[in-house]
Write a protein that holds these residues in place. Structure first.
Motif, PDB file in Angstrom:
ATOM      1  N   TYR A 190     -26.705  77.269  72.913  1.00  0.00           N
ATOM      2  CA  TYR A 190     -26.696  78.313  71.880  1.00  0.00           C
ATOM      3  C   TYR A 190     -27.688  79.452  72.116  1.00  0.00           C
ATOM      4  CZ  TYR A 190     -23.882  75.066  69.119  1.00  0.00           C
ATOM      5  OH  TYR A 190     -22.880  74.244  68.677  1.00  0.00           O
ATOM      6  N   LYS A 212     -26.072  82.583  72.846  1.00  0.00           N
ATOM      7  CA  LYS A 212     -24.975  82.922  71.921  1.00  0.00           C
ATOM      8  C   LYS A 212     -25.425  82.640  70.489  1.00  0.00           C
ATOM      9  CE  LYS A 212     -21.477  81.585  75.336  1.00  0.00           C
ATOM     10  NZ  LYS A 212     -20.343  80.658  75.613  1.00  0.00           N
ATOM     11  N   PRO A 213     -26.422  83.386  70.005  1.00  0.00           N
ATOM     12  CA  PRO A 213     -26.965  83.105  68.662  1.00  0.00           C
ATOM     13  C   PRO A 213     -25.937  83.175  67.539  1.00  0.00           C
ATOM     14  CG  PRO A 213     -27.712  85.243  69.485  1.00  0.00           C
ATOM     15  CD  PRO A 213     -27.085  84.537  70.646  1.00  0.00           C
ATOM     16  N   ALA A 214     -24.901  83.973  67.729  1.00  0.00           N
ATOM     17  CA  ALA A 214     -23.860  84.076  66.685  1.00  0.00           C
ATOM     18  C   ALA A 214     -23.127  82.750  66.505  1.00  0.00           C
ATOM     19  CB  ALA A 214     -22.872  85.180  67.034  1.00  0.00           C
ATOM     20  N   ASP A 215     -23.085  81.939  67.564  1.00  0.00           N
ATOM     21  CA  ASP A 215     -22.383  80.656  67.484  1.00  0.00           C
ATOM     22  C   ASP A 215     -23.154  79.619  66.671  1.00  0.00           C
ATOM     23  OD1 ASP A 215     -20.406  81.713  69.013  1.00  0.00           O
ATOM     24  OD2 ASP A 215     -20.910  80.631  70.853  1.00  0.00           O
ATOM     25  N   ILE A 240     -24.117  79.685  63.661  1.00  0.00           N
ATOM     26  CA  ILE A 240     -23.577  79.517  62.303  1.00  0.00           C
ATOM     27  C   ILE A 240     -22.108  79.101  62.314  1.00  0.00           C
ATOM     28  CG2 ILE A 240     -25.208  81.161  61.310  1.00  0.00           C
ATOM     29  CD1 ILE A 240     -22.887  83.199  61.237  1.00  0.00           C
ATOM     30  N   ALA A 241     -21.503  79.022  63.488  1.00  0.00           N
ATOM     31  CA  ALA A 241     -20.067  78.692  63.582  1.00  0.00           C
ATOM     32  C   ALA A 241     -19.847  77.196  63.432  1.00  0.00           C
ATOM     33  CB  ALA A 241     -19.506  79.195  64.903  1.00  0.00           C
TER      34      ALA A 241
END
Length: 270
Positions: free
Chosen positions: A79, A82-85, A87-88
């Protein structure tokens, strides 16, 4: 030759463009049943009927956040770029130990704010926690995840499992240990024991400590079978390390309270 049926569809139903997955339905069912059992006992023990509802309003969302933080912490390499992932959460990646740790912290703070005994509330809710866990593991079954290593179909048949469980353990041409089932049954046995221990009128806190020890002991051995473990370093599995630490802490607190308090409060005391 056995005929292998198609795996269970993970989508329970759709509301327009929104797919409602069995995993979410099962988790919600576990929470509701656990709530009803806990609520009934709380009222018997003299707590306000709204107490548990107020607690869950904080505990449930923060438990989900805790479960995600725990998982991401051990999978940081995946992660960090890919910090946006992070919260996914709908793409998977939560850990029950993270949820439990967060829930205990929330419950401790909440009970202190309400001038309540944390251990009294924890004792009352111990069977309910296991109920939620026993039911929730069936969500992993539907998703064909959190399973163990490869086994032969004959091994699964030797466990007298129905075909619908055996077929769901057939993933990409291979049968796997139904570790979800092992943990669910272990939790069910713990629920029965906890309900019986209520009648023994143990010292306050000991029902909760028993829950911690029981669940952690089972998880330690079941985790060794799983193929999707989080690792601390090398082959050291996070769930096993946390389980050992939890057992030591629970045994230590149980022993200390038995020795330190000459006239301890018991479960059935007001």
């Amino acid at each position: 030759m056995h005929q292998t049926l198609a795996s269970i569809d993970p989508i329970a139903f759709s509301l327009g463009p929104i797919d409602v997955r069995w995993y979410g339905v099962i988790i919600a069912a576990g929470i509701i049943i656990a709530f009803l059992v806990g609520q009934r006992e709380m009222v018997k023990r003299g707590l306000h009927p709204d107490f548990l509802t107020d607690l869950l309003i904080w505990a449930v969302p923060l438990a989900i956040i805790g479960a995600r933080i725990y998982y991401v912490s051990f999978e940081w390499e995946q992660y960090k770029d890919k910090p946006a992932d992070i919260i996914a959460i709908w793409n998977g990646g939560i850990a029950i130990h993270g949820a439990l740790i967060a829930s205990v912290i929330v419950a401790y703070v909440f009970t202190k704010k309400r001038n309540m005994s944390f251990l009294k509330v924890a004792d009352i809710l111990a069977p309910s926690i296991l109920i939620g866990q026993a039911i929730g593991r069936w969500g992993n079954f539907i998703n064909q995840e959190a399973h163990g290593g490869e086994v032969l179909r004959s091994f699964l048949e030797s466990l007298f499992l129905p075909d619908w469980i055996i077929n769901q353990m057939y993933i990409d041409g291979v049968y796997y240990h139904p570790t979800f089932l092992y943990e669910s049954l272990w939790s069910l046995a713990g629920i029965i024991i906890l309900l019986l221990l209520r009648k023994v009128n143990l010292v306050r806190g000991e029902l909760f400590f028993f829950y911690v020890i029981w669940y952690s002991a089972g998880r330690f051995f079941i985790e060794a079978m799983r193929t999707d473990s989080l690792y601390v370093v090398g082959e050291l599995r996070a769930a096993q390390l946390v389980s050992v630490m939890a057992i030591i802490l629970a045994l230590g607190l149980l022993t200390y309270r038995r020795v330190a308090f000459k006239k301890p409060v018991h479960y059935l005391d007001k």
